[in-house]
Design a protein around this motif. Sequence first.
Motif, short mmCIF file in Angstrom:
data_model
loop_
_atom_site.label_atom_id
_atom_site.label_comp_id
_atom_site.label_asym_id
_atom_site.label_seq_id
_atom_site.Cartn_x
_atom_site.Cartn_y
_atom_site.Cartn_z
N PRO A 330 17.06 -1.59 23.16
CA PRO A 330 15.81 -2.28 22.83
C PRO A 330 14.70 -2.16 23.87
N THR A 331 15.06 -2.11 25.15
CA THR A 331 14.04 -2.03 26.20
C THR A 331 14.40 -0.92 27.19
N PHE A 332 13.36 -0.40 27.82
CA PHE A 332 13.54 0.68 28.78
C PHE A 332 12.71 0.40 30.03
N ALA A 333 13.29 0.69 31.19
CA ALA A 333 12.53 0.64 32.43
C ALA A 333 11.79 1.96 32.60
N VAL A 334 10.50 1.89 32.89
CA VAL A 334 9.71 3.11 33.08
C VAL A 334 9.27 3.27 34.53
N SER A 335 9.60 2.28 35.36
CA SER A 335 9.33 2.35 36.79
C SER A 335 10.38 1.50 37.49
N TRP A 336 10.83 1.99 38.67
CA TRP A 336 11.90 1.33 39.41
C TRP A 336 11.47 1.09 40.84
N LYS A 337 12.09 0.08 41.47
CA LYS A 337 11.84 -0.19 42.89
C LYS A 337 13.14 -0.55 43.57
N GLN A 389 9.10 -2.70 32.61
CA GLN A 389 9.93 -2.47 31.44
C GLN A 389 9.08 -2.58 30.18
N VAL A 390 9.46 -1.83 29.16
CA VAL A 390 8.74 -1.89 27.89
C VAL A 390 9.74 -2.00 26.75
N LYS A 391 9.29 -2.63 25.68
CA LYS A 391 10.08 -2.74 24.46
C LYS A 391 9.91 -1.45 23.67
N ARG A 392 10.98 -0.94 23.18
CA ARG A 392 10.94 0.28 22.38
C ARG A 392 10.27 0.00 21.04
N PRO A 393 9.24 0.77 20.68
CA PRO A 393 8.67 0.63 19.34
C PRO A 393 9.56 1.34 18.32
N LEU A 468 4.61 11.89 14.21
CA LEU A 468 5.38 10.67 14.42
C LEU A 468 6.61 11.00 15.26
N VAL A 469 6.88 10.16 16.26
CA VAL A 469 8.06 10.32 17.11
C VAL A 469 8.97 9.11 16.89
N PRO A 470 9.95 9.22 16.01
CA PRO A 470 10.86 8.08 15.79
C PRO A 470 11.70 7.82 17.04
N THR A 471 12.03 6.57 17.26
CA THR A 471 12.79 6.22 18.47
C THR A 471 14.20 5.74 18.12
N ASN A 472 14.81 6.45 17.22
CA ASN A 472 16.22 6.19 16.89
C ASN A 472 17.03 7.43 17.22
N GLN A 473 16.76 8.03 18.39
CA GLN A 473 17.40 9.30 18.74
C GLN A 473 17.87 9.29 20.19
N VAL A 474 18.76 10.23 20.52
CA VAL A 474 19.36 10.27 21.85
C VAL A 474 18.36 10.65 22.93
N VAL A 480 10.37 7.54 25.87
CA VAL A 480 9.71 6.34 26.38
C VAL A 480 9.13 6.56 27.77
N GLU A 481 9.90 7.20 28.65
CA GLU A 481 9.44 7.34 30.03
C GLU A 481 8.29 8.32 30.17
#
Length: 571
Positions: A330-337, A389-393, A468-474, A480-481
């Motif tokens: 459901p969520t992804f980190a796009v930046s880390w510290k 972090q962002v929620k996956r659309p 369209l880029v569906p987000t139900n894929q590996v 997302v990043e």
Amino acid sequence: MTKHLLWLACLMPFFAPAQSTTTLVTRYEKTKGRETATYAEVIDWYKQLDRQYEQARLIEVGKTDIGKPLHLFLIAADKNFRSTPQRVTLLINNGIHPGEPEGIDATMMWVRDMLKTGKLPKQVLLAIVPVYNVDGCLNRGVSRINQNGPIEYGFRGNSRNFDLNRDFIKNDTENARSWQRMFQELKPHVMIDNHTSNGADYQHILTYFATQKDKLHPLVSGYMSQSFQPELDKALTARRFEPVPYVNNFSNTPESGIAGFNDMPRYSSGYAALFNCFSFVVELHMLKDYPSRVDGTRAFMEESLKLIERDATKIVANKQQADQALTTQPTFAVSWKSDRSRTDSIPFAGFRADYKPSDVSGLKRLYYDRSAPFRKQIAYWNYFVPDVQVKRPNAYLIPQGWTAIIERLERNGVRLQRLRKDSTLTVNAYYVTDVKSPARPYEGHFLHTGVQVRTETLTIQAYAGDVLVPTNQVSNRYIVETLEPQGTDSFFAWNFFDSILDQKEHFSAYVFEDVAADLLKKDPKLQQLLAEKKAADKAFAESAGAQLEFIYRYSPYYERTHTRYPVYRLE
């Protein structure tokens, strides 16, 4: 080369098998470890192995910036050179920095001996890039003053002076584009990228860093960090190559502690992690003699392969489950510290660091006293936490004009859908409210940081052919990043969308004065906003131009696409 053409090439030998085998000897061996192979010698070596052994194939997988092909060497005990879901694919990458050639020489001898003895892994497809930076390998000379041999070697930059280990997301080079297509067709489970270190002096010959464990799926990360690495370190120590984490320290000397490496997606290991492939970037110590560094690199590959062969079933299962989990994450980190509040203690064998007057400047200079070795526990900060972090659309929408983005997604195996007709869509759109950019370019780009956005729900006109880029894929982590503008290595960060930051229309103040006055008369809310801004900001209150600009931004004349990020979220 398309997927079908590549694997057709895999199945068909480039060279007729030889009637008998001959013993091959490398330049490294002929010169007793003083020299490294030239590019021509490397490719000829693998061509000869292809001729001699049916279990080996050398193929061309694409172009490089210098016009030479990028090669891939495959070893399969069963002569099936396809990547299959039932066995592990181990990718070994050599010569990304050809001035760091240990991997080139070590791998040549390793695969020769493996094929000669017939002791080939049964559960592993071994895929080797003999030289990734072909351009830099051809630019032979001396440039690494900090390095103890060999006599000559290649150069870090490619023919366009790009560092290929910063190009895994932006893809400025033909090398990177070819390498990515190869990676996506191989879908490796494990990768080893061979290098030479820079930095401090210490006793360890072999250092390395693994994919940042906190960024990987727990199944892959847990196996790598809790099982694979401890056993690998034990085996390497038994072979007199006691490893230590890559010495990425906060001060001049490593006694102050070592920081885990934040391998962002621009790097080989960070890119591989987007697809649940765990990696090791091997860094042999620059000041150790070249034969020791070559031997250490070979030991790392040999011991890794033993563990991969033993645990092949588990490695395959872990990746399959992690890939499946990505499709619904459901969520992804796009930046880390770095989380400096947590630390481990590791054994470290160093040399005493001290200071003395410089013979050049007369001022204080650092040196390491090799007559004063020490061994002690030091801090190791290797915990990372999400910064953004962002929620996956449900999907992203990309207008078809952004072809550079669409091409990169396609090259990375992302499943896309084209709109069949013009459509009106309700989307969430980002507006970039702040961004920081350097004064000088980095790897050909003015890399953005500190990106801030606000979100608006809009109704937009989309057209037949938009993507369209569906987000139900590996590929979700890659999607997302790269598409979320706040991502450290997003396409926005790498300047692919900078044209949205330019305002195309504006006003002449003497004309807009009367329009602005009329707008204020008709809009009490705008009057209030202007008054509040003037009360809160003295400089604003004293600037007629700033006040006109403020009103213009709220007027119907202001272009709604200014700073609007043109990758839309469908929730």
